[in-house]
Write a protein that holds these residues in place. Structure first.
Motif, PDB file in Angstrom:
ATOM      1  N   THR A   7      -6.017   4.985   7.546  1.00  0.00           N
ATOM      2  CA  THR A   7      -5.078   6.088   7.311  1.00  0.00           C
ATOM      3  C   THR A   7      -4.147   6.311   8.500  1.00  0.00           C
ATOM      4  N   ASN A  57      -3.170   4.591  -3.422  1.00  0.00           N
ATOM      5  CA  ASN A  57      -4.420   5.249  -3.030  1.00  0.00           C
ATOM      6  C   ASN A  57      -5.617   4.552  -3.663  1.00  0.00           C
ATOM      7  N   ASP A 105      -9.829   4.930   1.177  1.00  0.00           N
ATOM      8  CA  ASP A 105      -8.582   4.835   1.936  1.00  0.00           C
ATOM      9  C   ASP A 105      -8.768   4.765   3.449  1.00  0.00           C
TER      10      ASP A 105
END
Length: 479
Positions: free
Chosen positions: A292, A408, A412
């Motif tokens: 992320t 997504n 993730d």
């Protein structure tokens, strides 16, 4: 029981299609096209959309270390999708205060044979309008440029505007061009260990004229297509604006800044270094940060840069290789995933001399060295990625780049999935940026062609993927 068994057989068959062993999947055959000469036209924004840039370290590229030896391979580099050739500095290298290694200077070495080994830094320029005789002649350089143009490529010079070598003729003829310390002595760039160079003072506008004149010289007399500008942020932006206006009055050129400084893009530069992205790639490859973090970075890029700004994506270059380690040292098992990633994200991917041959050594910086020349797995991979970059608008990365959408997934923090799209063309990249097997779901389905490994799979909706540590896929989506 029968319904459940059928479901698991479907999943198993799909998984086998996706992750079949190397022996069972044949590489796509590469069709060798007949060599044809391309009519030369100056570089355009359209050329930048699907370009791959190649950093040519002429000294280390071959045993001879000459322009002519490199020129022979230009048609081969074309097969990798290379459209821009960046030549590391081709100028004569200063002998005064020439570096050997660390803090050791060549003049401190007593043994003449040992002293002769050290050839100096490419970035200690002795004369901006001559070529290093070790590399060849200006005629040889012209032949290289002409060959590149005939193959539909452009050539840019590495330009060192921040400093010169200590025996550059400006030292004696124009001492006012240089920065002085409190005692009135010329000095090397402050805050660096670049003691083999003398810092230039851009408060003197006569320097602007002289530097610009030398840049224009190469465009007018040798048909150079632009410049990669060393530590561009250390030179006033106003100078670059002044210089590029003069250069572009001769012909359109491509300007690359070794910098991420945003105001450089406003008037002067087409592309800058993706330094922050590079460092994040290293951390992802070492599983130091979650996937992320790349999302956060992309949001910063979107906020900080204009839509037509281009960043150069790289996993190695001359600095990284010599000083911070090879791709394998820094990225290990994630090397392939990161190589593919630099082609998938917006921008222009860089190949550094030797990278295409899987070079796993640090090239000597001040001494003669050579790169390997045996085509293997890395060459085949770059050939396929280069072809995809050249032919699929979904990977356009220039001033009219394809869209970039994060897909997504159920994991993730470890799985990074993106879709690039333009004019109905789509490419999907999925990677496991962790050091463990990950099972995940993602809204990815349909007929997908595996660009790197070959083969086609029809992935059902709701499919559960299992990716090994640092596993990745590059898929073309059927229209």
């Amino acid at each position: 029981m029968k319904k459940s068994t059928t479901k698991w057989l479907l999943v198993l068959c799909t998984a086998i299609t996706l992750f079949s062993c190397k022996e069972a999947v044949k590489d796509d055959e590469v069709v060798v096209e007949e060599e044809t000469k391309t009519a030369y036209t100056p570089i355009t924004n359209e050329d930048l959309e699907n370009a791959v840039i190649y950093e040519a370290n002429i000294r280390q590229y071959s045993e001879a270390g000459t322009f002519n030896e490199f020129t022979k391979d230009i048609p081969e580099l074309k097969k990798l999708g290379v459209k821009v050739i960046w030549l590391m500095p081709v100028f004569p290298i200063s002998e005064v205060n020439r570096k050997a290694k660390g803090d050791l200077m060549v003049h401190d070495i007593k043994d003449p044979e040992e002293r002769a080994k050290y050839l100096g830094s490419y970035y200690a320029v002795a004369d901006y309008e001559k070529v290093n005789p070790d590399l060849g002649t200006k005629d040889d350089l012209d032949k290289l440029i002409q060959t590149a143009h005939e193959n539909g490529m452009y050539v840019i010079l590495d330009w060192v505007a921040n400093h010169t070598g200590w025996d550059n003729w400006w030292i004696d003829e124009h001492p006012d061009f240089y920065t002085k310390d409190e005692n009135g002595n010329m000095m090397h760039p402050k805050g660096t260990d670049w003691t083999d160079t003398a810092d230039l003072n851009y408060e003197n506008e006569a320097l602007w004229e002289a530097m610009t004149s030398s840049m224009v010289y190469w465009v007018k007399n040798h048909n150079i297509d632009g410049f990669r500008c060393d530590v561009a942020h250390e030179v006033p932006t106003e100078f670059w604006n002044y210089a590029t206006k003069s250069i572009r009055s001769v012909k359109p050129v491509f300007m690359l800044a070794e910098s991420e400084k945003k105001d450089l893009f406003l008037e002067s530069f087409d592309m800058g270094y993706n330094w922050e992205g590079h460092h994040i790639m290293n951390e992802l490859a070492q599983s130091k940060i979650p996937a992320t973090k790349w999302d956060e970075y992309m949001l910063r890029v979107q906020a900080d840069y204009q839509e037509d700004d281009i960043l150069m994506n790289f996993i190695t270059n001359h600095d990284e290789n010599s000083w911070n380690g090879t791709v394998q040292e820094r990225m290990g098992k994630a090397s392939d995933a990161m190589l593919a990633f630099q082609y998938m994200i917006p921008g222009m991917p860089l190949i550094y001399s030797g990278q295409e041959y899987g070079m796993n050594k640090r090239l000597k910086f001040f001494e003669k060295d050579t790169i390997p020349h045996e085509k293997g797995r890395e060459w085949k991979m770059m050939e396929k990625l280069g072809k995809l970059k050249a032919t699929n608008p979904a990977l356009h990365g220039g001033k009219n780049a394809a869209s970039y959408r994060r897909i997504n997934t159920s994991e993730d923090s470890k799985i990074y999935a993106i879709e690039r799209e333009k004019n109905g063309n789509k490419v999907i990249y999925v990677a496991n940026f962790s050091d463990e097997f990950v099972e995940f779901t993602a809204p990815i389905s349909g007929v997908l062609t595996d660009v790197v490994r070959g083969g086609e799979a029809n992935i059902p909706a709701g499919y559960t993927f299992t990716f090994p540590a640092y596993g990745y896929r590059v898929w073309e989506v059927a229209k």
